[in-house]
Design a protein around this motif. Structure first.
Motif, PDB file in Angstrom:
ATOM      1  N   VAL A 177       0.956  -1.208  -0.036  1.00  0.00           N
ATOM      2  CA  VAL A 177      -0.224   0.074   0.289  1.00  0.00           C
ATOM      3  C   VAL A 177       0.560   1.491  -0.219  1.00  0.00           C
ATOM      4  CG1 VAL A 177      -1.655   1.656   1.363  1.00  0.00           C
ATOM      5  CG2 VAL A 177      -1.231  -1.120   1.246  1.00  0.00           C
ATOM      6  N   ASP A 178       0.856   1.674  -1.080  1.00  0.00           N
ATOM      7  CA  ASP A 178       1.841   3.488  -1.099  1.00  0.00           C
ATOM      8  C   ASP A 178       1.284   4.377  -0.746  1.00  0.00           C
ATOM      9  OD1 ASP A 178       3.195   5.510  -1.744  1.00  0.00           O
ATOM     10  OD2 ASP A 178       3.479   4.991  -4.046  1.00  0.00           O
ATOM     11  N   THR A 179       1.942   4.556   0.555  1.00  0.00           N
ATOM     12  CA  THR A 179       0.874   6.265   1.552  1.00  0.00           C
ATOM     13  C   THR A 179       2.193   7.209   0.985  1.00  0.00           C
ATOM     14  OG1 THR A 179       1.932   5.056   3.369  1.00  0.00           O
ATOM     15  CG2 THR A 179      -0.323   4.809   2.966  1.00  0.00           C
ATOM     16  N   SER A 180       2.958   7.268   0.068  1.00  0.00           N
ATOM     17  CA  SER A 180       3.385   8.100  -0.306  1.00  0.00           C
ATOM     18  C   SER A 180       3.073   9.705  -0.425  1.00  0.00           C
ATOM     19  CB  SER A 180       4.028   8.410  -1.958  1.00  0.00           C
ATOM     20  OG  SER A 180       4.954   7.128  -1.715  1.00  0.00           O
ATOM     21  N   LEU A 181       1.283   9.692  -0.711  1.00  0.00           N
ATOM     22  CA  LEU A 181       0.463  11.091  -1.020  1.00  0.00           C
ATOM     23  C   LEU A 181       0.744  11.703   0.722  1.00  0.00           C
ATOM     24  CD1 LEU A 181      -1.130  12.695  -1.763  1.00  0.00           C
ATOM     25  CD2 LEU A 181      -3.432  11.149  -1.378  1.00  0.00           C
ATOM     26  N   MET A 182       1.133  10.439   1.534  1.00  0.00           N
ATOM     27  CA  MET A 182       0.584  11.257   3.230  1.00  0.00           C
ATOM     28  C   MET A 182       1.218   9.672   4.193  1.00  0.00           C
ATOM     29  SD  MET A 182      -2.278  13.237   5.662  1.00  0.00           S
ATOM     30  CE  MET A 182      -2.192  13.148   7.364  1.00  0.00           C
ATOM     31  N   PRO A 183       2.593   9.412   4.335  1.00  0.00           N
ATOM     32  CA  PRO A 183       2.551   8.663   4.946  1.00  0.00           C
ATOM     33  C   PRO A 183       1.868   8.688   6.885  1.00  0.00           C
ATOM     34  CG  PRO A 183       4.636   9.144   4.657  1.00  0.00           C
ATOM     35  CD  PRO A 183       3.179   9.955   4.478  1.00  0.00           C
ATOM     36  N   ASP A 184       1.423   7.423   7.492  1.00  0.00           N
ATOM     37  CA  ASP A 184       0.967   7.975   8.806  1.00  0.00           C
ATOM     38  C   ASP A 184       1.549   8.775   9.560  1.00  0.00           C
ATOM     39  OD1 ASP A 184      -0.078   5.583   7.563  1.00  0.00           O
ATOM     40  OD2 ASP A 184       0.121   3.997   9.429  1.00  0.00           O
ATOM     41  N   GLY A 185       0.154   9.327   9.833  1.00  0.00           N
ATOM     42  CA  GLY A 185       1.335  10.680  10.319  1.00  0.00           C
ATOM     43  C   GLY A 185       1.085  11.012  12.280  1.00  0.00           C
ATOM     44  N   GLU A 186       0.160  12.237  12.563  1.00  0.00           N
ATOM     45  CA  GLU A 186       0.258  12.744  13.324  1.00  0.00           C
ATOM     46  C   GLU A 186      -1.368  12.231  14.107  1.00  0.00           C
ATOM     47  OE1 GLU A 186       1.626  14.538  15.505  1.00  0.00           O
ATOM     48  OE2 GLU A 186       3.025  14.968  14.225  1.00  0.00           O
ATOM     49  N   HIS A 187      -1.613  12.516  15.456  1.00  0.00           N
ATOM     50  CA  HIS A 187      -2.850  11.428  16.443  1.00  0.00           C
ATOM     51  C   HIS A 187      -3.575  12.515  15.743  1.00  0.00           C
ATOM     52  CE1 HIS A 187      -1.573   7.666  17.649  1.00  0.00           C
ATOM     53  NE2 HIS A 187      -0.706   7.515  17.456  1.00  0.00           N
ATOM     54  N   GLU A 188      -4.795  12.402  15.467  1.00  0.00           N
ATOM     55  CA  GLU A 188      -5.697  12.592  15.461  1.00  0.00           C
ATOM     56  C   GLU A 188      -6.872  13.738  17.180  1.00  0.00           C
ATOM     57  OE1 GLU A 188      -9.458  15.352  16.391  1.00  0.00           O
ATOM     58  OE2 GLU A 188      -9.498  12.935  16.496  1.00  0.00           O
ATOM     59  N   GLY A 189      -6.450  14.993  17.476  1.00  0.00           N
ATOM     60  CA  GLY A 189      -6.657  15.272  18.913  1.00  0.00           C
ATOM     61  C   GLY A 189      -7.459  14.774  19.736  1.00  0.00           C
ATOM     62  N   GLY A 190      -8.751  14.728  19.329  1.00  0.00           N
ATOM     63  CA  GLY A 190     -10.483  14.554  19.750  1.00  0.00           C
ATOM     64  C   GLY A 190     -10.340  13.301  20.185  1.00  0.00           C
ATOM     65  N   THR A 191      -9.986  12.086  18.805  1.00  0.00           N
ATOM     66  CA  THR A 191      -9.684  10.353  18.923  1.00  0.00           C
ATOM     67  C   THR A 191      -9.045  10.068  19.849  1.00  0.00           C
ATOM     68  OG1 THR A 191     -10.553  10.405  16.864  1.00  0.00           O
ATOM     69  CG2 THR A 191     -12.445  10.584  18.565  1.00  0.00           C
ATOM     70  N   GLY A 192      -7.790  10.819  19.298  1.00  0.00           N
ATOM     71  CA  GLY A 192      -6.509   9.408  19.126  1.00  0.00           C
ATOM     72  C   GLY A 192      -6.150   8.855  17.662  1.00  0.00           C
ATOM     73  N   VAL A 193      -7.531   8.832  16.927  1.00  0.00           N
ATOM     74  CA  VAL A 193      -7.085   8.041  15.783  1.00  0.00           C
ATOM     75  C   VAL A 193      -5.410   8.471  14.580  1.00  0.00           C
ATOM     76  CG1 VAL A 193      -8.173   7.345  13.311  1.00  0.00           C
ATOM     77  CG2 VAL A 193      -9.418   7.404  16.013  1.00  0.00           C
ATOM     78  N   THR A 194      -5.233   7.329  14.239  1.00  0.00           N
ATOM     79  CA  THR A 194      -4.086   8.791  13.557  1.00  0.00           C
ATOM     80  C   THR A 194      -4.599   9.033  12.091  1.00  0.00           C
ATOM     81  OG1 THR A 194      -2.628   6.387  14.187  1.00  0.00           O
ATOM     82  CG2 THR A 194      -1.726   7.612  12.413  1.00  0.00           C
ATOM     83  N   MET A 195      -3.985  10.106  11.689  1.00  0.00           N
ATOM     84  CA  MET A 195      -4.450   9.951  10.577  1.00  0.00           C
ATOM     85  C   MET A 195      -3.508   9.845   9.549  1.00  0.00           C
ATOM     86  SD  MET A 195      -5.007  13.923  10.954  1.00  0.00           S
ATOM     87  CE  MET A 195      -3.636  14.422  11.986  1.00  0.00           C
ATOM     88  N   SER A 196      -3.690   9.413   7.782  1.00  0.00           N
ATOM     89  CA  SER A 196      -3.071   9.329   7.664  1.00  0.00           C
ATOM     90  C   SER A 196      -3.446   8.835   5.599  1.00  0.00           C
ATOM     91  CB  SER A 196      -2.948   7.111   7.356  1.00  0.00           C
ATOM     92  OG  SER A 196      -4.340   6.799   7.598  1.00  0.00           O
ATOM     93  N   SER A 197      -3.250   8.565   4.950  1.00  0.00           N
ATOM     94  CA  SER A 197      -3.920   9.082   3.032  1.00  0.00           C
ATOM     95  C   SER A 197      -4.437   7.180   3.009  1.00  0.00           C
ATOM     96  CB  SER A 197      -2.690   9.379   1.929  1.00  0.00           C
ATOM     97  OG  SER A 197      -1.913   7.864   1.880  1.00  0.00           O
ATOM     98  N   ILE A 198      -3.834   6.282   3.632  1.00  0.00           N
ATOM     99  CA  ILE A 198      -4.815   4.989   3.393  1.00  0.00           C
ATOM    100  C   ILE A 198      -6.048   5.131   5.029  1.00  0.00           C
ATOM    101  CG2 ILE A 198      -3.753   3.654   4.453  1.00  0.00           C
ATOM    102  CD1 ILE A 198      -5.749   2.862   1.617  1.00  0.00           C
ATOM    103  N   ILE A 199      -7.730   5.026   4.624  1.00  0.00           N
ATOM    104  CA  ILE A 199      -7.853   4.965   6.383  1.00  0.00           C
ATOM    105  C   ILE A 199      -9.283   4.041   5.471  1.00  0.00           C
ATOM    106  CG2 ILE A 199      -9.508   6.479   7.162  1.00  0.00           C
ATOM    107  CD1 ILE A 199      -8.500   9.180   6.288  1.00  0.00           C
ATOM    108  N   VAL A 200      -9.059   2.799   6.637  1.00  0.00           N
ATOM    109  CA  VAL A 200      -9.732   1.631   6.599  1.00  0.00           C
ATOM    110  C   VAL A 200     -11.122   1.837   7.338  1.00  0.00           C
ATOM    111  CG1 VAL A 200     -10.162  -0.858   6.201  1.00  0.00           C
ATOM    112  CG2 VAL A 200      -7.943   0.853   4.775  1.00  0.00           C
ATOM    113  N   ASN A 201     -12.332   2.104   7.017  1.00  0.00           N
ATOM    114  CA  ASN A 201     -12.921   1.972   8.766  1.00  0.00           C
ATOM    115  C   ASN A 201     -12.370   2.774   9.507  1.00  0.00           C
ATOM    116  OD1 ASN A 201     -15.384   0.904   9.830  1.00  0.00           O
ATOM    117  ND2 ASN A 201     -13.863  -0.305  11.368  1.00  0.00           N
ATOM    118  N   ASP A 202     -12.222   4.126   9.106  1.00  0.00           N
ATOM    119  CA  ASP A 202     -11.640   5.325   9.810  1.00  0.00           C
ATOM    120  C   ASP A 202     -10.407   4.955  10.593  1.00  0.00           C
ATOM    121  OD1 ASP A 202     -13.741   6.720   9.510  1.00  0.00           O
ATOM    122  OD2 ASP A 202     -15.197   6.232  10.719  1.00  0.00           O
ATOM    123  N   ASN A 203      -9.722   3.877  10.606  1.00  0.00           N
ATOM    124  CA  ASN A 203      -8.293   3.765  11.249  1.00  0.00           C
ATOM    125  C   ASN A 203      -8.527   3.097  12.686  1.00  0.00           C
ATOM    126  OD1 ASN A 203      -6.833   4.442   9.133  1.00  0.00           O
ATOM    127  ND2 ASN A 203      -6.078   6.061   9.516  1.00  0.00           N
TER     128      ASN A 203
END
Length: 528
Positions: A177-203
């Motif tokens: 899975v090529d996530t060059s667009l945006m690699p796994d990064g910061e955790h979203e502040g409200g829910t702690g979910v990891t932000m990324s360019s691949i999002i399966v089932n809202d991560n």
């Protein structure tokens, strides 16, 4: 602007032969109704900022601290989603493609890798309905609400079906899975979910726990989606009916095959029914690779080498294969108008958190610093709208940063600007409806104004350890009221710093209902 409004009302009253202040003090006036809510004991040490703005006349009909900055919480999403909608357009669709990096021989063997190229699509899940719309439940599963029915891996499994239809039976390489667009990064502040360019089932994974038939019984446990990437050890027990719900998970422990083991412990009260629990996926990219491989293998496609969690260090050498002739599968998302609706209706933090990144990556085309680039795009958009940005401060897309601050007057003028745009119906139709759906489904259900207030909610709270209470730093509600008399008002109502019981529902029951009551008051109140 408030003083000018008062002078105008005063003059009208004199001309009508009424005593000065009669309208302001009338029980059914907007001012009187708002004052009644703010006078409640629970708000004695709190700060309110409110404005109601007549979109037809361009006049402020009520204002309190309207030029001051307030913690807006998720009403911030109005700016994020508005900018994304304006710049990408309501018909924008995410295209997620799968490519091969080598030829396929007569036996169906791919002499190369299979690569899914992430596009940032936030809805690789079971949100997609048969009619092409996106479904939601009023309490989103990212906030421990119930999961949508259906298979969360439906899109991933469809990729595998398409690959098999191309005649591929064996892959002599990796499934990446090529996530060059945006690699796994910061955790979203409200829910702690990891932000990324691949999002399966809202991560996230959706976990369920149901008590047994008697105290001490094991707890029935469920996981969705089903995958061998995570192995849960259920150590929960059924507690007494009067006991508290307590659930906790250990840090994931790695297994030799690349999967993870997690122990879930806790107490589930007897007779308390089914509980839903959110588990944030640590690495969305590795998870996506794993479930893609599982889906391919379920279609009878053999994959070599065996290592399931392999992530290439650099995908630039593969990009020459990202051509139509090498494409073996594609998923096209529903239009952005549907995504706007989901994010606003249920206040989906991950989706909104990705908003500035979408602007930076897809509009500014700046992969080096997409967040900064995205906010430059939003700043230009707001400036072109001739809005006074001294009443606004923003540092994330979802409303979970301490730098997020807005004045009610700024928000009302922002909403007034949107009413002039041709794409206004998309934003408007995405707003929760008071007493009817989304995050406003349970607010003021029996109020005459229910169904006539269309607004974005917001909640920003922290634990007050000193007093074993909850400190609600910010509660907000901003949007539109369609009055009984046929007017449309833009409004923004904020209350900051409310001390309340340490009950997860108290923010809604106390401050949420109060702001809903203030908004609904304008539906049939006497207006100046």
């Amino acid at each position: 602007m408030r003083n000018a409004g008062i002078r105008i009302v005063f003059a009208v009253l004199l001309l009508a032969g009424c005593a000065a202040g009669t309208l302001a003090q009338a029980p059914d006036s907007l001012d009187s109704r708002i004052q009644k809510v703010m006078a409640r004991a629970e708000f004695a040490r709190s700060n309110f900022g409110i404005e109601f703005y007549d979109l037809e006349t361009g006049k402020v009909v009520y204002a309190l601290n309207a030029d001051k900055l307030f913690v807006p919480a998720s009403t911030t999403k109005l700016l994020t989603e508005g900018a994304v909608l304006a710049k990408l357009g309501p018909d924008y669709r995410f295209h997620t493609n799968v490519y091969r990096t080598g030829p396929v021989d007569k036996k169906g063997t791919l002499k190369g890798n299979l690569i899914l190229v992430a596009s940032g699509d936030p809805n690789l899940s079971n949100r997609i309905q048969p009619d092409g719309t996106l479904g939601f439940v009023d309490e989103d599963h990212s906030y421990n609400g119930p999961a949508l029915p259906g298979d969360p891996l439906a899109v991933i499994k469809d990729f595998a079906t398409q690959v098999a239809a191309k005649g591929i039976r064996k892959i002599e390489g990796h499934a990446y899975v090529d996530t060059s667009l945006m690699p796994d990064g910061e955790h979203e502040g409200g829910t702690g979910v990891t932000m990324s360019s691949i999002i399966v089932n809202d991560n996230i994974l959706d976990l369920t726990a149901k008590p047994g038939e008697k105290v001490g019984d094991p707890v029935a446990f469920g996981v969705s989606p089903q995958t061998s990437y995570f192995h849960f050890v259920n150590a929960m027990t059924t507690g007494a009916a009067e006991s508290k719900l307590l659930l906790d998970t250990t840090e994931p422990a790695g297994r030799p095959d690349g999967s993870w083991e997690i122990t879930i412990t806790g107490n589930v009260p007897l007779g308390s029914g089914l509980h839903t629990i959110t588990f944030q996926i640590p690495s969305p990219t590795q998870f996506a690779i794993w479930v893609l491989r599982e889906a391919l293998q379920a279609k009878g496609i053999e994959i070599k080498p065996k290592k399931s969690s392999a992530i290439a260090k650099d995908y630039s050498s593969f990009q020459r294969f990202y051509t139509p002739e090498n494409q073996v599968a594609e998923h096209v998302s529903p239009p952005l108008s549907e995504e706007i609706k989901i994010t606003l209706k249920v206040s989906q933090n991950l989706h909104a958190g990705m908003g500035p990144y979408f602007l930076g990556l897809l509009v500014a085309e700046n992969p080096k610093d997409p967040l900064a680039a995205g906010f430059k795009i939003e700043h230009a958009f707001l400036t072109e709208a001739k809005l006074d940005l001294s009443g606004a401060s923003q540092a994330d897309g979802a409303g979970g940063d301490w730098a997020d601050l807005f004045s009610p007057d700024f928000m009302c003028h922002y909403l007034a600007y949107w009413k002039t745009r041709p794409d206004f119906p998309v934003l408007f139709n995405g707003l929760p409806v008071l007493g009817k759906d989304g995050t406003l489904a349970k607010i003021q259900k029996d109020n005459p104004g229910a169904g006539h207030v269309f607004a974005k909610t917001g909640t920003f709270a922290a634990e007050d350890k000193l007093n074993s209470r909850l400190m609600l730093n910010g509660k907000g509600l901003a949007g539109y009221v369609q009055t009984k008399a046929g007017k449309t008002l833009a409004f923004a109502a904020y209350v900051n710093h409310v001390s309340m019981p340490a009950d997860p529902e108290s923010a809604q029951k106390i401050a949420g209902q109060a702001l809903g009551e203030i908004a609904a008051a304008a539906y049939d109140a006497l207006l100046p």
